[in-house]
Design a protein around this motif. Structure first.
Motif, short mmCIF file in Angstrom:
data_model
loop_
_atom_site.label_atom_id
_atom_site.label_comp_id
_atom_site.label_asym_id
_atom_site.label_seq_id
_atom_site.Cartn_x
_atom_site.Cartn_y
_atom_site.Cartn_z
N GLU A 72 -20.85 -79.31 -86.47
CA GLU A 72 -22.11 -80.05 -86.51
C GLU A 72 -22.10 -81.22 -85.53
O GLU A 72 -23.14 -81.58 -84.97
N THR A 73 -20.94 -81.81 -85.28
CA THR A 73 -20.82 -82.93 -84.35
C THR A 73 -20.92 -82.47 -82.89
O THR A 73 -21.47 -83.17 -82.06
N ASN A 74 -20.38 -81.29 -82.61
CA ASN A 74 -20.35 -80.78 -81.24
C ASN A 74 -21.03 -79.41 -81.20
O ASN A 74 -20.43 -78.40 -81.57
N PRO A 75 -22.27 -79.36 -80.73
CA PRO A 75 -23.00 -78.08 -80.72
C PRO A 75 -22.41 -77.04 -79.77
O PRO A 75 -22.78 -75.87 -79.83
N LEU A 76 -21.48 -77.44 -78.91
CA LEU A 76 -20.84 -76.47 -78.01
C LEU A 76 -19.75 -75.66 -78.71
O LEU A 76 -19.31 -74.63 -78.20
N LEU A 77 -19.31 -76.13 -79.87
CA LEU A 77 -18.28 -75.40 -80.62
C LEU A 77 -18.88 -74.23 -81.36
O LEU A 77 -19.97 -74.33 -81.92
N LYS A 78 -18.18 -73.13 -81.36
CA LYS A 78 -18.57 -71.95 -82.14
C LYS A 78 -17.44 -71.64 -83.10
O LYS A 78 -16.27 -71.70 -82.73
N GLN A 79 -17.79 -71.29 -84.33
CA GLN A 79 -16.78 -70.98 -85.34
C GLN A 79 -15.93 -69.79 -84.89
O GLN A 79 -16.43 -68.85 -84.27
N ASN A 80 -14.64 -69.86 -85.20
CA ASN A 80 -13.76 -68.74 -84.88
C ASN A 80 -14.19 -67.51 -85.64
O ASN A 80 -14.66 -67.60 -86.79
N PRO A 81 -14.08 -66.32 -85.04
CA PRO A 81 -14.52 -65.09 -85.70
C PRO A 81 -13.85 -64.89 -87.06
O PRO A 81 -12.67 -65.20 -87.23
N GLY A 82 -14.63 -64.38 -88.01
CA GLY A 82 -14.10 -64.08 -89.34
C GLY A 82 -14.34 -65.16 -90.37
O GLY A 82 -14.15 -64.92 -91.56
N TYR A 83 -14.75 -66.34 -89.95
CA TYR A 83 -14.97 -67.45 -90.89
C TYR A 83 -16.43 -67.74 -91.03
O TYR A 83 -17.25 -67.47 -90.20
#
Length: 158
Positions: A147-158
């Motif tokens: 939520e703080t960094n919109p460039l981050l994407k959750q790791n697959p599977g989570y």
């Protein structure tokens, strides 16, 4: 009744609490306060690990003889009489020797998971537990970080 500990395990699928070896790497601190915090029960880094890290790097760079010398320095402290590795091992054999030596040298120090990930063996089936799903190699990224960094994407599977 006091437990009678044995190093043997008669049946690995139904072992009793008194069966199997115990890790007693750090002796109990008689000056410890209540609560079990002994102040001597976890190592972050130590000289043997730095030597093994260097040995692994040297081996991967093709400097196998130098890697064997470092491994043998670590082994010299643990064995009496000394049990050095042979000097004529291949790079692949030294890679396995490093992996094996890290298992014994760093038992109880929380290093094995990362070693297995690095060696590509973490998701292999094991005797006691089903293999982990491949996505579990990476940890989930905390939601507040996403939520703080919109460039981050959750790791697959989570």
């Amino acid at each position: 009744n006091p437990l009678v500990f044995t190093p043997e395990i008669r049946d690995v699928t139904q072992a009793g609490e008194g069966e199997g070896a115990r890790v007693y790497k750090y002796p109990i601190d008689p000056a410890a306060t209540e609560g079990g915090n002994h102040g001597n029960d976890f190592v972050y880094f130590r000289l043997a690990e730095m030597m093994m890290v260097k040995a692994e790097a040297q081996n991967e760079l093709g400097q196998t003889a130098s890697a064997i010398q470092l491994i043998n320095q670590v082994r010299a402290r643990a064995f009496n009489p000394a049990r050095p590795l042979a000097a004529n091992l291949s790079q692949t054999q030294v890679r396995q020797a490093i992996f094996d030596e890290r298992l014994f040298e760093f038992i109880g120090e929380a290093k094995r998971r990362q070693d297995m990930i690095r060696a590509g063996t973490y998701t292999n089936a094991r005797l006691f537990k089903q293999a982990s799903a491949p996505y579990r190699i990476l940890m989930p990224i905390p939601q507040n970080q996403i939520e703080t960094n919109p460039l981050l994407k959750q790791n697959p599977g989570y």
